[in-house]
Design a protein around this motif. Structure first.
Motif, PDB file in Angstrom:
ATOM      1  N   ILE A   8      27.736  36.439  44.414  1.00  0.00           N
ATOM      2  CA  ILE A   8      28.328  35.532  45.611  1.00  0.00           C
ATOM      3  C   ILE A   8      30.083  35.822  44.562  1.00  0.00           C
ATOM      4  O   ILE A   8      29.870  36.032  43.539  1.00  0.00           O
ATOM      5  CB  ILE A   8      28.785  34.571  46.087  1.00  0.00           C
ATOM      6  CG1 ILE A   8      27.010  34.207  46.738  1.00  0.00           C
ATOM      7  CG2 ILE A   8      29.969  34.196  46.756  1.00  0.00           C
ATOM      8  CD1 ILE A   8      26.672  35.093  47.708  1.00  0.00           C
ATOM      9  N   GLU A   9      30.614  36.871  45.425  1.00  0.00           N
ATOM     10  CA  GLU A   9      31.712  37.187  44.704  1.00  0.00           C
ATOM     11  C   GLU A   9      33.224  36.313  45.310  1.00  0.00           C
ATOM     12  O   GLU A   9      32.997  36.863  46.255  1.00  0.00           O
ATOM     13  CB  GLU A   9      32.194  38.572  44.434  1.00  0.00           C
ATOM     14  CG  GLU A   9      31.180  39.508  43.457  1.00  0.00           C
ATOM     15  CD  GLU A   9      30.721  41.115  43.150  1.00  0.00           C
ATOM     16  OE1 GLU A   9      31.504  41.553  44.271  1.00  0.00           O
ATOM     17  OE2 GLU A   9      29.971  41.135  42.616  1.00  0.00           O
ATOM     18  N   THR A  10      33.811  35.900  44.902  1.00  0.00           N
ATOM     19  CA  THR A  10      34.921  35.123  45.518  1.00  0.00           C
ATOM     20  C   THR A  10      35.749  35.216  44.759  1.00  0.00           C
ATOM     21  O   THR A  10      36.737  35.352  43.357  1.00  0.00           O
ATOM     22  CB  THR A  10      33.787  33.644  45.198  1.00  0.00           C
ATOM     23  OG1 THR A  10      33.219  33.413  45.211  1.00  0.00           O
ATOM     24  CG2 THR A  10      35.484  32.438  45.914  1.00  0.00           C
ATOM     25  N   ARG A  11      36.683  35.694  45.818  1.00  0.00           N
ATOM     26  CA  ARG A  11      38.612  36.070  44.900  1.00  0.00           C
ATOM     27  C   ARG A  11      39.560  35.647  45.950  1.00  0.00           C
ATOM     28  O   ARG A  11      38.981  35.077  47.073  1.00  0.00           O
ATOM     29  CB  ARG A  11      38.188  37.853  45.346  1.00  0.00           C
ATOM     30  CG  ARG A  11      37.887  38.437  44.581  1.00  0.00           C
ATOM     31  CD  ARG A  11      38.226  40.263  45.057  1.00  0.00           C
ATOM     32  NE  ARG A  11      37.692  40.995  43.844  1.00  0.00           N
ATOM     33  CZ  ARG A  11      36.261  41.215  43.667  1.00  0.00           C
ATOM     34  NH1 ARG A  11      35.301  40.625  44.893  1.00  0.00           N
ATOM     35  NH2 ARG A  11      35.962  41.995  42.970  1.00  0.00           N
ATOM     36  N   ILE A  12      40.210  34.712  45.755  1.00  0.00           N
ATOM     37  CA  ILE A  12      41.808  34.121  46.358  1.00  0.00           C
ATOM     38  C   ILE A  12      42.645  35.171  46.154  1.00  0.00           C
ATOM     39  O   ILE A  12      42.625  36.581  45.971  1.00  0.00           O
ATOM     40  CB  ILE A  12      42.345  33.430  45.147  1.00  0.00           C
ATOM     41  CG1 ILE A  12      41.585  32.793  44.461  1.00  0.00           C
ATOM     42  CG2 ILE A  12      43.715  33.258  45.843  1.00  0.00           C
ATOM     43  CD1 ILE A  12      41.137  31.202  45.554  1.00  0.00           C
ATOM     44  N   THR A  13      42.822  36.218  48.064  1.00  0.00           N
ATOM     45  CA  THR A  13      43.312  37.154  48.092  1.00  0.00           C
ATOM     46  C   THR A  13      45.164  36.454  48.952  1.00  0.00           C
ATOM     47  O   THR A  13      45.762  38.432  49.319  1.00  0.00           O
ATOM     48  CB  THR A  13      42.864  38.349  48.996  1.00  0.00           C
ATOM     49  OG1 THR A  13      42.358  36.961  49.835  1.00  0.00           O
ATOM     50  CG2 THR A  13      41.648  38.807  48.468  1.00  0.00           C
ATOM     51  N   ARG A  14      45.295  35.959  48.986  1.00  0.00           N
ATOM     52  CA  ARG A  14      46.178  35.029  49.561  1.00  0.00           C
ATOM     53  C   ARG A  14      46.466  33.616  49.089  1.00  0.00           C
ATOM     54  O   ARG A  14      45.744  32.729  49.408  1.00  0.00           O
ATOM     55  CB  ARG A  14      46.403  35.259  50.846  1.00  0.00           C
ATOM     56  CG  ARG A  14      48.070  35.188  51.751  1.00  0.00           C
ATOM     57  CD  ARG A  14      47.731  34.988  52.782  1.00  0.00           C
ATOM     58  NE  ARG A  14      47.086  33.458  53.918  1.00  0.00           N
ATOM     59  CZ  ARG A  14      47.628  32.990  53.856  1.00  0.00           C
ATOM     60  NH1 ARG A  14      48.937  32.106  53.366  1.00  0.00           N
ATOM     61  NH2 ARG A  14      46.597  31.843  53.981  1.00  0.00           N
ATOM     62  N   LEU A  15      48.262  33.636  48.682  1.00  0.00           N
ATOM     63  CA  LEU A  15      48.670  32.505  47.905  1.00  0.00           C
ATOM     64  C   LEU A  15      49.008  31.939  48.919  1.00  0.00           C
ATOM     65  O   LEU A  15      50.554  32.607  48.358  1.00  0.00           O
ATOM     66  CB  LEU A  15      48.810  32.171  47.215  1.00  0.00           C
ATOM     67  CG  LEU A  15      48.722  30.717  46.009  1.00  0.00           C
ATOM     68  CD1 LEU A  15      47.221  29.767  46.468  1.00  0.00           C
ATOM     69  CD2 LEU A  15      49.415  31.200  44.569  1.00  0.00           C
ATOM     70  N   GLY A  16      49.776  30.777  50.546  1.00  0.00           N
ATOM     71  CA  GLY A  16      51.008  30.166  50.683  1.00  0.00           C
ATOM     72  C   GLY A  16      51.503  29.541  49.916  1.00  0.00           C
ATOM     73  O   GLY A  16      50.640  28.922  49.115  1.00  0.00           O
ATOM     74  N   GLY A  17      51.727  28.163  51.001  1.00  0.00           N
ATOM     75  CA  GLY A  17      52.523  27.122  50.258  1.00  0.00           C
ATOM     76  C   GLY A  17      51.715  26.154  50.293  1.00  0.00           C
ATOM     77  O   GLY A  17      51.274  25.287  49.379  1.00  0.00           O
ATOM     78  N   ALA A  18      50.958  26.038  51.393  1.00  0.00           N
ATOM     79  CA  ALA A  18      49.798  24.845  51.450  1.00  0.00           C
ATOM     80  C   ALA A  18      48.090  25.815  51.759  1.00  0.00           C
ATOM     81  O   ALA A  18      47.509  24.992  51.880  1.00  0.00           O
ATOM     82  CB  ALA A  18      50.383  24.151  52.698  1.00  0.00           C
ATOM     83  N   SER A  19      48.346  26.533  51.597  1.00  0.00           N
ATOM     84  CA  SER A  19      47.128  27.406  51.930  1.00  0.00           C
ATOM     85  C   SER A  19      46.953  28.633  51.436  1.00  0.00           C
ATOM     86  O   SER A  19      47.475  29.309  50.723  1.00  0.00           O
ATOM     87  CB  SER A  19      46.913  27.746  53.902  1.00  0.00           C
ATOM     88  OG  SER A  19      48.156  29.093  53.742  1.00  0.00           O
ATOM     89  N   PHE A  20      45.536  29.465  51.629  1.00  0.00           N
ATOM     90  CA  PHE A  20      44.887  30.237  51.037  1.00  0.00           C
ATOM     91  C   PHE A  20      43.938  30.616  51.057  1.00  0.00           C
ATOM     92  O   PHE A  20      43.242  29.742  51.931  1.00  0.00           O
ATOM     93  CB  PHE A  20      45.033  30.318  49.732  1.00  0.00           C
ATOM     94  CG  PHE A  20      43.535  28.854  49.072  1.00  0.00           C
ATOM     95  CD1 PHE A  20      42.575  29.227  48.490  1.00  0.00           C
ATOM     96  CD2 PHE A  20      44.431  27.607  49.224  1.00  0.00           C
ATOM     97  CE1 PHE A  20      41.806  28.212  48.168  1.00  0.00           C
ATOM     98  CE2 PHE A  20      43.281  26.773  48.115  1.00  0.00           C
ATOM     99  CZ  PHE A  20      41.942  26.784  48.701  1.00  0.00           C
TER     100      PHE A  20
END
Length: 131
Positions: free
Chosen positions: A71-83
């Protein structure tokens, strides 16, 4: 990117002989564990501060018992309170499923989202990989 590797269990197969489609979201949640640990290092549920706001899965090919998966896991968006977390199942060099989850940093006492703390944001940015 975070990676989680394991062998599918026999109980995760269905009558057609491949991994049941209800299993992939469970695998994706397991793949998000390193992210959970950034927010709550001991995974102490009394200190939990995340919610799952959305989850989407696309099944691209069959996944089989008897062959390891990653399972490959990436953060693709980082907002103020959510991602956003984008994930994929890889088996024998082939992507068999893709998914996306929206996670929210949450203050359960105030019953509302809360800004992601700076140290956690920095840790998440180290894994940021826009689509």
């Amino acid at each position: 990117m975070f990676t989680t590797q394991f062998d599918p269990r026999f109980m995760e197969t269905d009558a057609l002989g491949h991994i049941n489609n209800t299993v992939i979201p469970v695998w994706f949640e397991e793949g998000r564990t390193p992210i959970f640990e950034l927010f709550v290092p001991q995974l102490d549920l009394s200190r939990w501060n995340l919610i799952l706001a959305s989850v989407h899965v696309d099944f691209l090919a069959q996944t089989y018992y008897g062959q390891p998966v990653t399972i490959e896991t990436r953060i693709t968006r980082l907002g103020g309170a959510s991602f956003d977390v984008s994930q994929q199942v890889v088996q024998d060099g082939k992507i068999t499923a893709r998914g996306k989850a929206v996670m929210v940093h949450f203050d359960y006492e105030a019953n509302q989202s809360a800004p992601i703390p700076a140290p956690i944001r920095t840790a998440l940015e180290a894994h940021l990989s826009p689509e």
